[in-house]
Design a protein around this motif. Structure first.
Motif, mmCIF file in Angstrom:
data_model
loop_
_atom_site.group_PDB
_atom_site.id
_atom_site.type_symbol
_atom_site.label_atom_id
_atom_site.label_comp_id
_atom_site.label_asym_id
_atom_site.label_seq_id
_atom_site.Cartn_x
_atom_site.Cartn_y
_atom_site.Cartn_z
ATOM 1 N N ASP A 1 -1.498 6.511 1.845
ATOM 2 C CA ASP A 1 -3.040 6.155 1.910
ATOM 3 C C ASP A 1 -3.337 5.638 3.530
ATOM 4 O O ASP A 1 -2.670 4.600 3.772
ATOM 5 N N ILE B 1 -17.679 5.786 5.790
ATOM 6 C CA ILE B 1 -16.561 6.815 6.113
ATOM 7 C C ILE B 1 -17.294 8.326 6.242
ATOM 8 O O ILE B 1 -17.683 8.883 5.151
ATOM 9 N N LEU C 1 -4.707 4.493 7.336
ATOM 10 C CA LEU C 1 -5.369 3.419 7.779
ATOM 11 C C LEU C 1 -6.618 3.841 8.702
ATOM 12 O O LEU C 1 -6.403 4.925 9.380
ATOM 13 N N ILE C 2 -7.545 2.880 8.799
ATOM 14 C CA ILE C 2 -8.451 2.910 9.635
ATOM 15 C C ILE C 2 -7.965 2.349 11.095
ATOM 16 O O ILE C 2 -7.536 1.362 11.160
ATOM 17 N N GLU D 1 -16.971 -2.435 2.903
ATOM 18 C CA GLU D 1 -16.111 -1.528 3.690
ATOM 19 C C GLU D 1 -17.074 -0.755 4.430
ATOM 20 O O GLU D 1 -18.249 -0.042 3.923
ATOM 21 N N ARG E 1 -16.848 7.811 2.206
ATOM 22 C CA ARG E 1 -16.999 6.712 1.334
ATOM 23 C C ARG E 1 -18.237 6.240 1.671
ATOM 24 O O ARG E 1 -18.539 5.843 2.771
ATOM 25 N N MET F 1 -8.762 7.675 -2.018
ATOM 26 C CA MET F 1 -9.837 8.038 -2.923
ATOM 27 C C MET F 1 -9.517 7.677 -4.356
ATOM 28 O O MET F 1 -9.990 8.399 -5.355
ATOM 29 N N ARG G 1 0.893 -1.263 -0.123
ATOM 30 C CA ARG G 1 -0.034 0.026 -0.002
ATOM 31 C C ARG G 1 0.999 1.201 -0.027
ATOM 32 O O ARG G 1 1.812 1.198 0.799
ATOM 33 N N THR H 1 -5.953 13.996 10.563
ATOM 34 C CA THR H 1 -7.016 13.433 10.994
ATOM 35 C C THR H 1 -6.864 11.780 10.988
ATOM 36 O O THR H 1 -5.987 11.441 10.237
ATOM 37 N N VAL H 2 -7.843 11.273 11.808
ATOM 38 C CA VAL H 2 -7.676 9.808 11.876
ATOM 39 C C VAL H 2 -9.317 9.341 11.612
ATOM 40 O O VAL H 2 -10.150 9.967 12.237
ATOM 41 N N PRO I 1 -6.501 -1.853 8.114
ATOM 42 C CA PRO I 1 -7.226 -1.655 6.759
ATOM 43 C C PRO I 1 -7.760 -2.950 6.173
ATOM 44 O O PRO I 1 -7.355 -3.979 6.965
HETATM 45 P P1 AMP Z 1 -9.559 0.507 4.337
HETATM 46 O O1 AMP Z 1 -8.366 -0.068 3.503
HETATM 47 O O2 AMP Z 1 -11.107 -0.046 3.801
HETATM 48 O O3 AMP Z 1 -9.244 0.328 5.818
HETATM 49 O O4 AMP Z 1 -9.610 1.770 3.995
HETATM 50 C C1 AMP Z 1 -8.852 2.973 4.196
HETATM 51 C C2 AMP Z 1 -9.327 4.236 3.871
HETATM 52 O O5 AMP Z 1 -10.222 5.131 4.469
HETATM 53 C C3 AMP Z 1 -8.407 5.199 3.273
HETATM 54 O O6 AMP Z 1 -8.198 4.406 1.863
HETATM 55 C C4 AMP Z 1 -9.256 6.293 3.017
HETATM 56 O O7 AMP Z 1 -10.209 6.405 2.099
HETATM 57 C C5 AMP Z 1 -9.941 6.487 4.263
HETATM 58 N N1 AMP Z 1 -9.401 7.122 5.415
HETATM 59 C C6 AMP Z 1 -8.737 6.445 6.631
HETATM 60 N N2 AMP Z 1 -8.163 7.555 7.390
HETATM 61 C C7 AMP Z 1 -8.643 8.774 6.704
HETATM 62 C C8 AMP Z 1 -8.118 10.215 6.792
HETATM 63 N N3 AMP Z 1 -7.460 10.513 7.994
HETATM 64 N N4 AMP Z 1 -8.569 11.007 5.965
HETATM 65 C C9 AMP Z 1 -9.220 10.521 4.855
HETATM 66 N N5 AMP Z 1 -9.515 9.258 4.663
HETATM 67 C C10 AMP Z 1 -9.203 8.357 5.361
#
Ligand code: AMP
Ligand code: MG
Length: 351
Positions: free
Chosen positions: A70, A194, A72-73, A191, A210, A244, A66, A128-129, A153
């Protein structure tokens, strides 16, 4: 990749309570040792690591290939733990409390200013997180025993299909991670939704970045709901638009999303599979061609929620069969259909 360690990936079963206890203990040990492990959530399988261990979080990026821009959540074990990873601005306190009361544990990720203590690698340097609390029984047990937040993620290789079963994780990450906790098929299959929050008057604004299982209709009682504007040029080219990116969620078989039956122009000798919404002739796609395969997202009833649950699973199965192209019918642009259309659009972007 030379810097990806080779593992004999262990499948940790949870079919019986006996197995679950041992498997969860093994996972928690690995997480404490700074390893990255695939875990089931109610949305899709996640790739978890200790959110406060920058080195472990770094491994998520290399495992998934990755890009480091990009973010992470972060998953928290309980609602209070939100404050360990994020700061809740005073003007958003009421809204955040309402949203977490209503939707947590569940598939809603809330973007908030990050806590200073959270390593920057988690948020790809962003201020931001994204935070959520999963409702999956096995994920919850892992979190409870681990005790702290996990960065997690989706457990796929960057840009590829999100996995909604242990087999789907295995097909992408086998040999790259020490273990997969097998919690069966994911109940939601898409997913998390968001959202970004804005303290507007007379009511707050909830901006959907999202679309996902928590829909605009679900969020409406809590504020004015808007969708973030899509800009495909920016999405295609700009690493400044984290996560995105326009091309995403793609099976390795080329996928084409049709807007209407007239869009389909078959080429001689090619093998086509149809991804049908509800398998009904009157929609105009079933009889369009001698399809080599027809997979139906919501058999008979035509419900977008059911189609969402099955989307990645059906695409994973079609992808194993070596068709020249997967041809997708459009689904209704409402409720969970919005999330499905977004995935299909991104999967078909390069066609
Ligand atoms: P995933 O792989 O499903 O966990 O997706 C993580 C996605 O969450 C990222 O690709 C972003 O689109 C979005 N995301 C996570 N943290 C942020 C952040 N701080 N600002 C904007 N988008 C975020
Ligand atoms: Mg993902």
């Amino acid at each position: 990749m030379s810097d990806t360690p080779a593992y004999e990936t262990e499948i940790l079963r949870t079919g019986s309570e006996l197995e679950a206890v041992d498997s969860i203990r093994a996972v928690v040990d690995m997480l404490h040792r700074g390893e990255v492990v695939a875990l089931p959530t109610e949305t899709v399988y996640g790739l978890g690591a200790d959110a406060f261990d920058a080195e472990a979080v770094g491994k998520i990026f290399t495992t998934k290939e990755r890009p480091s821009f990009d973010p992470l959540i972060v998953h928290v074990p309980n609602k209070r733990a939100l404050h360990d990873v994020a700061q809740v601005p005073e003007e958003l306190e009421r809204l955040v409390a309402r949203l977490t009361e209503t939707f947590w544990p569940g598939p809603l990720t809330v973007l908030l200013p990050k806590a200073a203590a959270l390593p920057d690698v988690v948020t790809a340097g962003l201020p931001t997180v994204g935070v959520r609390m999963s409702d999956h029984p096995m994920f919850k047990r892992v979190m409870k025993h681990f005790g702290g937040p996990l960065a997690a993620p989706s457990a796929n290789l960057f840009g590829q299909l999100s996995p909604t079963s242990c087999a789907a994780v295995e097909s992408q990450l086998s040999g790259r991670i020490p273990a997969i906790l097998d919690g069966g098929a994911c109940g939601r299959g898409l997913e998390s939704t968001i959202v970004r929050l804005h303290a507007t008057e007379p009511k707050p604004t909830i901006e959907i970045l999202r679309p996902g299982p928590i829909t605009a209709e679900d969020l409406k009682p809590h504020g004015k709901v808007i969708f973030a504007e899509r800009n495909e040029d920016v999405e295609a080219q700009s690493p400044e638009a984290p996560g995105m990116l326009a091309s995403h969620y793609a099976p390795s078989t080329p996928l084409r999303l049709l807007s209407s039956p007239q869009d389909f122009k078959p080429e001689e000798g090619k093998r086509y599979a149809l991804l049908s919404y509800r398998g009904q002739e009157k929609d105009g796609y079933l009889d369009l061609h001698e399809w080599d395969e027809i997979s139906i997202l919501s058999p008979g009833s035509g419900r977008v929620a059911e189609a969402g649950i099955r989307l990645f699973h059906v695409l994973f199965q079609l992808d194993q069969q070596g068709f020249d192209e997967i041809v997708a019918e459009p689904v209704p642009d409402r409720s969970v259909g919005k999330a499905i259309l977004e995935k299909l659009r991104k999967a078909s972007f390069n066609q």
